[in-house]
Design an enzyme around this catalytic site. Structure first.
Site, short mmCIF file in Angstrom:
data_model
loop_
_atom_site.label_atom_id
_atom_site.label_comp_id
_atom_site.label_asym_id
_atom_site.label_seq_id
_atom_site.Cartn_x
_atom_site.Cartn_y
_atom_site.Cartn_z
CG ASP A 1 -1.19 20.55 -7.86
OD1 ASP A 1 -2.17 21.37 -8.01
OD2 ASP A 1 -0.07 21.16 -7.10
CG MET B 1 -1.95 -1.07 1.21
SD MET B 1 -3.11 -0.95 -0.41
CE MET B 1 -3.71 0.38 -0.28
CD GLU B 2 2.74 0.94 3.51
OE1 GLU B 2 2.01 1.23 4.72
OE2 GLU B 2 2.73 -0.12 3.05
#
Length: 159
Positions: free
Chosen positions: A128, A113-114
Site C-alpha cells: 500500500d 493464525m495470529e
C-alpha cells in the site's frame, strides 16, 4: 489423516471447543516476502518513501493485525497475546523484504493464525505504501516456520 476440527459430524462449521484443554505456553513464527523494483527497494531501505517510514508502519500494522485476527478469520478464538515480535530482513540483491512475525501466549489454543495474519498485513502495508511507484510488487512465500506448545507439540517447517 486427522479430521478437520472446524466441522461437526453433519459437516457444519463451528468454533472448536478448547475449554477443557490445558493452558500452555504457545509460540508461532511465520514469514513471507515482498519483491519489488530496485528503485522501490531503495525508497524502503532509505526510509524516503513519500508516505513515510515503510518498515516502521508495516511493523505497527503487523502487531495490530495479530491482535485482530479473531475479527478477520471467522473460526479463530480471540487470544490474549503475551508477545508479538516483528522483524524485517532487506535483501538488496533481490530487492526483497522478508517479514518474520513471532507470536506468544499462555492459553488453550495456538497462535499460528495470529503470526500468519501479522505477516500478511505487514506485507500488504508495504504494498500500500509503495504502490504509487511500483504496482508490480509480488507478495509470496507466506508460511508457518514453527509452532511450539499445546497437545500436538512442536512443529518446524522442513528446510
Amino acid at each position: 489423516m486427522t479430521q478437520l476440527t472446524h466441522f461437526d459430524t453433519a459437516g457444519q462449521a463451528h468454533m472448536v471447543d478448547v475449554g477443557d484443554k490445558a493452558s500452555t505456553h504457545r509460540v508461532a513464527v511465520a514469514t513471507g516476502t515482498i519483491t519489488m523494483q530496485p528503485a522501490t527497494f531503495a525508497l524502503v531501505r532509505d526510509g524516503s518513501a513519500k508516505k513515510g517510514d515503510v518498515i516502521g508502519i508495516a511493523r505497527v500494522a503487523a502487531i495490530m493485525a495479530t491482535k485482530r485476527t479473531a475479527d478477520l478469520i471467522p473460526l479463530c478464538h480471540p487470544i490474549g497475546l503475551t508477545k508479538v515480535a516483528v522483524e524485517f530482513v532487506l535483501d538488496e540483491a533481490t530487492a526483497t523484504v522478508a517479514c518474520v512475525v513471532r507470536t506468544e501466549t499462555r492459553g488453550q489454543t495456538g497462535v499460528e493464525m495470529e503470526a500468519l495474519t501479522g505477516v500478511q498485513v505487514a506485507l500488504l502495508t508495504i504494498y500500500d505504501m509503495c504502490k504509487a511507484v511500483d504496482r508490480g510488487m509480488v507478495i509470496g512465500n507466506v508460511k508457518l516456520l514453527e509452532k511450539h506448545g499445546g497437545k500436538s507439540g512442536d512443529w518446524m517447517a522442513a528446510g
